[in-house]
Structure formats: structure tokens, C-alpha cells
Design a protein around this motif. Sequence first.
Motif, PDB file in Angstrom:
ATOM      1  N   UNK A 142       0.771  -1.079   0.022  1.00 54.10           N
ATOM      2  CA  UNK A 142      -0.026   0.014   0.120  1.00 54.10           C
ATOM      3  C   UNK A 142       0.975   1.346   0.083  1.00 54.10           C
ATOM      4  N   UNK A 143       1.979   1.148   0.597  1.00 53.73           N
ATOM      5  CA  UNK A 143       2.832   2.220   0.782  1.00 53.73           C
ATOM      6  C   UNK A 143       3.563   2.631  -0.739  1.00 53.73           C
ATOM      7  N   UNK A 144       3.615   1.695  -1.576  1.00 52.69           N
ATOM      8  CA  UNK A 144       4.129   1.824  -2.922  1.00 52.69           C
ATOM      9  C   UNK A 144       3.047   2.169  -3.869  1.00 52.69           C
ATOM     10  N   UNK A 145       1.654   1.954  -3.306  1.00 53.80           N
ATOM     11  CA  UNK A 145       0.541   2.058  -4.314  1.00 53.80           C
ATOM     12  C   UNK A 145       0.140   3.577  -4.552  1.00 53.80           C
ATOM     13  N   UNK A 146      -0.246   4.137  -5.780  1.00 57.32           N
ATOM     14  CA  UNK A 146      -0.546   5.355  -6.012  1.00 57.32           C
ATOM     15  C   UNK A 146      -2.014   5.438  -5.291  1.00 57.32           C
ATOM     16  N   UNK A 147      -2.066   6.693  -4.662  1.00 58.23           N
ATOM     17  CA  UNK A 147      -3.506   7.147  -4.103  1.00 58.23           C
ATOM     18  C   UNK A 147      -4.894   6.834  -4.929  1.00 58.23           C
ATOM     19  N   UNK A 363      -5.218   0.588   6.156  1.00 59.01           N
ATOM     20  CA  UNK A 363      -3.944   1.218   6.006  1.00 59.01           C
ATOM     21  C   UNK A 363      -4.008   2.669   5.928  1.00 59.01           C
ATOM     22  N   UNK A 364      -5.100   3.116   5.519  1.00 59.65           N
ATOM     23  CA  UNK A 364      -5.448   4.658   5.208  1.00 59.65           C
ATOM     24  C   UNK A 364      -5.808   5.396   6.493  1.00 59.65           C
ATOM     25  N   UNK A 365      -6.111   4.198   7.709  1.00 58.91           N
ATOM     26  CA  UNK A 365      -6.311   5.014   9.080  1.00 58.91           C
ATOM     27  C   UNK A 365      -5.086   5.138   9.943  1.00 58.91           C
ATOM     28  N   UNK A 366      -3.869   4.762   9.350  1.00 59.30           N
ATOM     29  CA  UNK A 366      -2.786   4.804  10.603  1.00 59.30           C
ATOM     30  C   UNK A 366      -1.684   5.597   9.657  1.00 59.30           C
ATOM     31  N   UNK A 369       4.622   5.478  10.736  1.00 54.08           N
ATOM     32  CA  UNK A 369       5.236   4.760  12.055  1.00 54.08           C
ATOM     33  C   UNK A 369       4.582   3.450  12.751  1.00 54.08           C
ATOM     34  N   UNK A 370       3.172   3.615  12.434  1.00 50.93           N
ATOM     35  CA  UNK A 370       2.545   2.616  13.211  1.00 50.93           C
ATOM     36  C   UNK A 370       1.479   1.902  12.350  1.00 50.93           C
ATOM     37  N   UNK A 371       1.719   2.029  10.968  1.00 50.59           N
ATOM     38  CA  UNK A 371       0.872   1.483   9.984  1.00 50.59           C
ATOM     39  C   UNK A 371       0.835  -0.058   9.948  1.00 50.59           C
ATOM     40  N   UNK A 372       1.801  -0.680  10.223  1.00 50.88           N
ATOM     41  CA  UNK A 372       1.840  -2.165  10.205  1.00 50.88           C
ATOM     42  C   UNK A 372       1.223  -2.594  11.441  1.00 50.88           C
ATOM     43  N   UNK A 373       1.572  -1.939  12.602  1.00 51.82           N
ATOM     44  CA  UNK A 373       0.810  -2.488  13.809  1.00 51.82           C
ATOM     45  C   UNK A 373      -0.602  -2.339  13.820  1.00 51.82           C
ATOM     46  N   UNK A 374      -0.866  -1.090  13.241  1.00 56.13           N
ATOM     47  CA  UNK A 374      -2.366  -0.623  13.466  1.00 56.13           C
ATOM     48  C   UNK A 374      -3.155  -1.544  12.297  1.00 56.13           C
ATOM     49  N   UNK A 379      -6.880  -5.599  11.911  1.00 53.89           N
ATOM     50  CA  UNK A 379      -7.423  -6.646  11.094  1.00 53.89           C
ATOM     51  C   UNK A 379      -7.627  -7.827  11.913  1.00 53.89           C
ATOM     52  N   UNK A 380      -6.884  -8.108  12.687  1.00 55.23           N
ATOM     53  CA  UNK A 380      -6.764  -9.449  13.664  1.00 55.23           C
ATOM     54  C   UNK A 380      -7.340  -9.669  14.798  1.00 55.23           C
TER      55      UNK A 380
END
Length: 436
Positions: A142-147, A363-366, A369-374, A379-380
Motif C-alpha cells: 500500500x505504501x508503494x501504491x498510487x493514491x 492502512x489509510x487509517x494509520x 510509523x504505526x501502520x503495520x501495527x495498526x 485486522x486481527x
Amino acid sequence: MSHPEALSTNAKRSIWAAFLGFFVDMFDVYLPIVALGPAIQYFQPKSMPSTVSTTIYFVVFAISLIGRPLGATIFGHYADKIGRKRTTQISVTGFAIVTLLIALLPGYQQIGIWGLVLLTFLRLLDGIFLGGEYTSASPLAMEYCPQSKRGFYGALIMGGFPAAYVAISLVTAFVLNIVPIAGGLNSPYVQWGWRIPFIIGALIAFVFVWYFSRTVQESELWLESKKASSPLKELFTGDNAKNFWQVFILMSGFWFTLNSTVSTLPGLLINYLKIPSSVVTNGFLVINVFLFLGYLSAGVISQKMGRRPFLISMGILTTVVGSLLYWYLLSTVTNNAGKALFLAGILEILCISVWGLATTYINERFHTSVRASGFGLGYSLAVIIPSFYSFFMLWLSNLMPYQYTAVVLVVLGGLLTTIGAALGPETKNVIFRAEK
């Protein structure tokens, strides 16, 4: 930091890898349901009552779902601290090894109840490693994907679920066709045939690690961002905490809806509507092909319509139309396989296509710095309560006929989806930035 609208080589590779990673992940998740289900007696004493046997069957499946939040907690922290790529490699290698160990397990005839204990423990360990795969690989993609394309490509990644369900069903059907199951406990499939899909699952996981290591680059956005000293602490502080609990409510709705349809509906069709199991299996293969298209459609529509209004609309449709359709299916269709599977297909596509937004929206909600944790925990963690759906259904059966208890859970799932989406903001225009 924003990215150009055209997909770069790194973006293409990371998105493709995230799809393959989730495919391998979900292939492994559903191994007990699809491949081990016909052979579960291998791990149980002959005298075990059928109700206890069925409950154990669900527990072996659910225990890996319970392990996933633990994995998301552990691996989310490291994905935010040491990198998305390295964490993905570690987690997938882990569940590849565990899946291979499960394929080698002795059963009740060899070591008694310890076979079941080891199976349950390994499935829990499997779930922990599985929780790390999407927690790290999906944010990287997602961090590589265009908006403007996040909706579609996030849905494509989530499409690994129906694609994996189709693949494991085909593999299991092929094995059942060449390895006889007739003969009960001593049949070739029960004694060793069920191991073949597990070995295949382990092998494709090892191949994925090799491919991922050679082709995917670490997230440039993560590399440029300031690293949180404690991602988990930061996740549960201030605005991040509010975002997390809003996502938790939304995803609880997703999971309740998923478990009350995908995990429950096939059994209800077989046991209550008297549809032959082979017909149901083949029918759900076709349904999941269309569900894959439903995921992609959800991603595209949400990119046009907006995530928030789309999620609210789908939550309301699930609550009202989905529950009525479920009730109609169970109350009026008996011994009519064509009609039953047609309605089941509409029901699943209506209620489950919304899952196409899960990767993108969370992924858009975080922040970076905390995107993977969020993402991983959002999700889990929500899966824990809905994973006990079979026990909720047993309790509700004291109040109504058992087959209709799934309808109540669909209503609950739709309501939580609606409420969760309404509590959150619109996210389709969020720009991913490096934090300095």
C-alpha cells in the motif's frame, strides 16, 4: 510523500507479492476445514460423540484465528521497527515450517490424545506466524501504491482469499479423487492422503519466501520515515487509539458476517437443506470465483463513491437484505440444489464483497510509523470474539431453531459494519507521507 499515478516496478512487485502472500496465508488457514475435515477422525478416539467431534473440528480451525492477533502484535511491532520486508520473510518461513510439521503428525492410533494436542498447538503457532504475513506485506504494498488506485489494488490483495479457497478445494478434490476415503479410519485418505495438501501449502510458502526475497524492495516510505520508539504504545495513544477502536468495531462486523456465511453456510446447506456435499463443494468453488470479482468491484466503487458511504451502504444492505435472504434460503429451499446455491452465491457476494476494502481502508487509517501495527491488530484482534461463532450459535439454539442462529450473526455483523464505518472519516484522499 506522494507517489506518481503510474505503477513503478517496485509497486508492481510489492502488490503482486502481497497478493501471493495473502493467497498462501489463506490457503494455510483453510487447510483444516477443507483438507483435514474429511480425515479429522485420524486425531480422535472412535468413541467420541459426534457433537464433540464437530466442536473439535471447529476449534482446530478457530485456534489459528486466535493466534493471528498475537502474531499481528509481535510482527507488527517489528514491521514498524526493522522493516516490512524482513518481517514478511520471517513470518512466512515460520508458518511454512509449522505447516510441514502438521503434515508429519502421527494420529490417535499412534500416540493417543497427544496427536490432537500437538495438532492444536501447531495450529496456534501457525496462526501466530500467519498473523505476521499480511501485517507486514500489505502495508509495504500500500505504501508503494498510487493514491487513486489504492481501492483496486487493495481489493486485489484481499482477493487472495477467494482465490486460495478455490485452489485448496481443487487440490483437495483432486487428492480425494485419487486417494480413496471409503473405509473410514483405515482409508488411505484418512491415514495419509490429507497430508498432501498440507505439504503443498508448505512448499508454496517456501517458494513465496524465495520469490519475495529476490524481487521485492523495502518500502521507501518506511525507510524515509522516523521510527516510533514503541509502535504499540504509540498505537494505543491519542488519535491513533481512537482510530484503532473505530477500526476494531468495523472489523468485528466484517468477521461476524464472514463466519456466519463462509464458515457456516456450507454445513447448513448439507445438513438442513439436504444438498449433497459434493454439489455444495463444487458450488462454492464457482461462488468464490464470482466473490473474487466482487472484491475488485468493491475496491473500484469505493474509489469513486468514497470508502465511508460505501461501507455504510454495504452494512445496511447486509443487515436488511442479507439477513432476509439468508432466512428465505433456509426456510423455503429444500432438496433444490440449483436454487439453494444460486441464493447462497448472491448472499455471499452481497455480504462478503465488502472485505475487498479491508486492506486499503485500515492502512489509510494509520500513520507510517504505526501502520503495520495498526493494520495487523486492527485486522486481527477483531477476529477473537467472532471466531467463537459456533458457540454463539449453540447458545442461540436455545431460543430458536439452530439453522436460523446464523441469521442473527449476519444482522450483528451488518450493524457493527455500519456503526464502525459511520464512526470513521472518509479516507480515499489520504496521502501517505514520510514522518520526519
